[in-house]
Design a protein around this motif. Structure first.
Motif, mmCIF file in Angstrom:
data_model
loop_
_atom_site.group_PDB
_atom_site.id
_atom_site.type_symbol
_atom_site.label_atom_id
_atom_site.label_comp_id
_atom_site.label_asym_id
_atom_site.label_seq_id
_atom_site.Cartn_x
_atom_site.Cartn_y
_atom_site.Cartn_z
ATOM 1 N N THR A 95 0.575 -1.825 -0.537
ATOM 2 C CA THR A 95 -0.015 -0.363 0.050
ATOM 3 C C THR A 95 1.006 1.243 0.097
ATOM 4 O O THR A 95 0.493 2.238 -0.876
ATOM 5 C CB THR A 95 -1.201 0.346 1.335
ATOM 6 N N ARG A 96 1.351 1.270 0.754
ATOM 7 C CA ARG A 96 2.691 2.614 1.162
ATOM 8 C C ARG A 96 4.098 2.467 -0.744
ATOM 9 O O ARG A 96 3.791 4.312 -0.913
ATOM 10 C CB ARG A 96 4.065 2.397 1.757
ATOM 11 N N ALA A 99 2.107 3.954 -3.377
ATOM 12 C CA ALA A 99 0.988 5.414 -3.206
ATOM 13 C C ALA A 99 1.681 6.379 -3.903
ATOM 14 O O ALA A 99 0.862 7.170 -4.644
ATOM 15 C CB ALA A 99 0.958 5.646 -1.751
#
Length: 336
Positions: A95-96, A99
């Motif tokens: 998820t990081r 981004a």
């Protein structure tokens, strides 16, 4: 500044036709306690991992090894490996990394359910749709049958590429045109209004998309001024430049994702009893993935397995024996 042209069509068409050259192989091993090990192998050097359009969340906390390929002495193969205490922590890592702009988003989850004699595991991983040009509905250019056929054909087969290319090129031009129209509206100049642009839209598209003489920003501005019949277009040159930087970044992203071959593999705890991939053995499943499969829609891979709880089997047997003993021993005493 040199930019691609709105005759960018040639570049994107080539991307549609050429087979992949980069390879990314991902193996996920799930352990009985819920921990998970991720191994990523790519035919590229370590410094190419962080910049990959297909998200590879590799950093200094991973074990990284570079070796010369056994197939090609000029190619370096990088293997990155890391163990996580849970699939949730691995997902947070993705998820990081996702981004950042122009990255394929990847979602992964593992569900574990205890059912006395067996523990059931379900693995799901999705490569999210990545098409960066979405202003025009595909239904105006392609039927669902056309799309399904295009996805199903090998990358080397260009049977359905023309229809897909037409839609993509229309999307590229639409992004350029809408940006041009928005900036023209802010000028509030009577010779260059959004209405004037709309009336000349078809001529502008033909001049920019079909011309072989449109090579850089100056050519693009010149063609727009000629079609629209006003030098006021020169005032939009900074806007045209910034628009093309965005379009170029999107096309580079699309090009890299499309020119990569993917292989995803999972090793499950216990015997696999259902999946939508190719079973390699009783615990291993593979998915050879083409970029076409997640270009328009999310592509989800899943596998289910079950693992015998031997301790619970022994415990259950002991309970049964104790229960039998409770019934038999009193009767034997009475009989005695």
């Amino acid at each position: 500044m040199k930019t691609g042209t709105l005759g960018l069509a040639a570049g994107l068409a080539l991307a549609l036709l050429l087979p992949g050259c980069k390879e990314i192989e991902t193996t996920t091993e799930i352990f009985a306690d819920g921990s998970i090990e991720r191994t990523i192998v790519q035919n590229n050097k370590t410094d190419g991992l962080a910049a990959s359009a297909f998200t590879l969340p590799v950093d200094s906390t991973w074990s990284i090894v570079e070796k010369t390929s056994t197939k090609d002495s000029n190619t370096v193969v990088t293997t990155a490996r890391k163990k996580f205490s849970s699939a949730k922590l691995l997902q947070q890592t993705y998820t990081r990394a996702c981004a950042r702009p122009y990255r394929v988003k990847i979602d992964l989850a593992v569900e574990k359910k205890f059912r006395w004699f067996y523990t059931y595991y379900e693995y799901r991983e999705s490569y999210r749709a990545y098409n960066p040009f979405l202003l025009l509905p595909k239904a105006d250019y392609l039927t669902e049958k056309d799309l399904a056929a295009w996805i199903a054909t090998p990358d080397s087969d260009d049977t359905y590429d023309d229809k897909v290319e037409e839609w993509l090129m229309a999307g590229v031009f639409e992004e350029f045109f809408q940006s041009l129209s928005d900036h023209a509206g802010r000028l509030h100049h009577p010779e260059l209004t959004p209405a004037i642009l709309l009336a000349a839209k078809d001529k502008l598209r033909t001049a920019l998309m079909d011309s072989t003489n449109v090579e850089d920003l100056e050519d693009i501005t010149r063609v727009c001024a000629k079609v629209l019949g006003t030098p006021v277009v020169q005032s939009l040159r900074p806007a045209i430049d910034s628009t093309f930087k965005v379009i170029e970044a999107k096309m580079n992203f699309d090009d890299e994702v499309r020119h990569t071959r993917y292989l995803n593999r999972v090793v499950m705890p216990g015997r696999v009893w259902a999946s939508n991939g190719q079973a390699i053995d009783s615990v291993k499943v593979e998915w050879p993935v083409s970029a076409k499969q997640f270009f328009l829609d999310d592509y989800t891979m899943w596998a289910k397995s079950r693992r015998l709880n031997r301790g619970m089997v022994v415990l259950s047997a002991g309970i049964v024996l104790l229960a039998l003993a409770g019934l038999v021993v009193p009767r034997l005493r009475r009989a005695a």
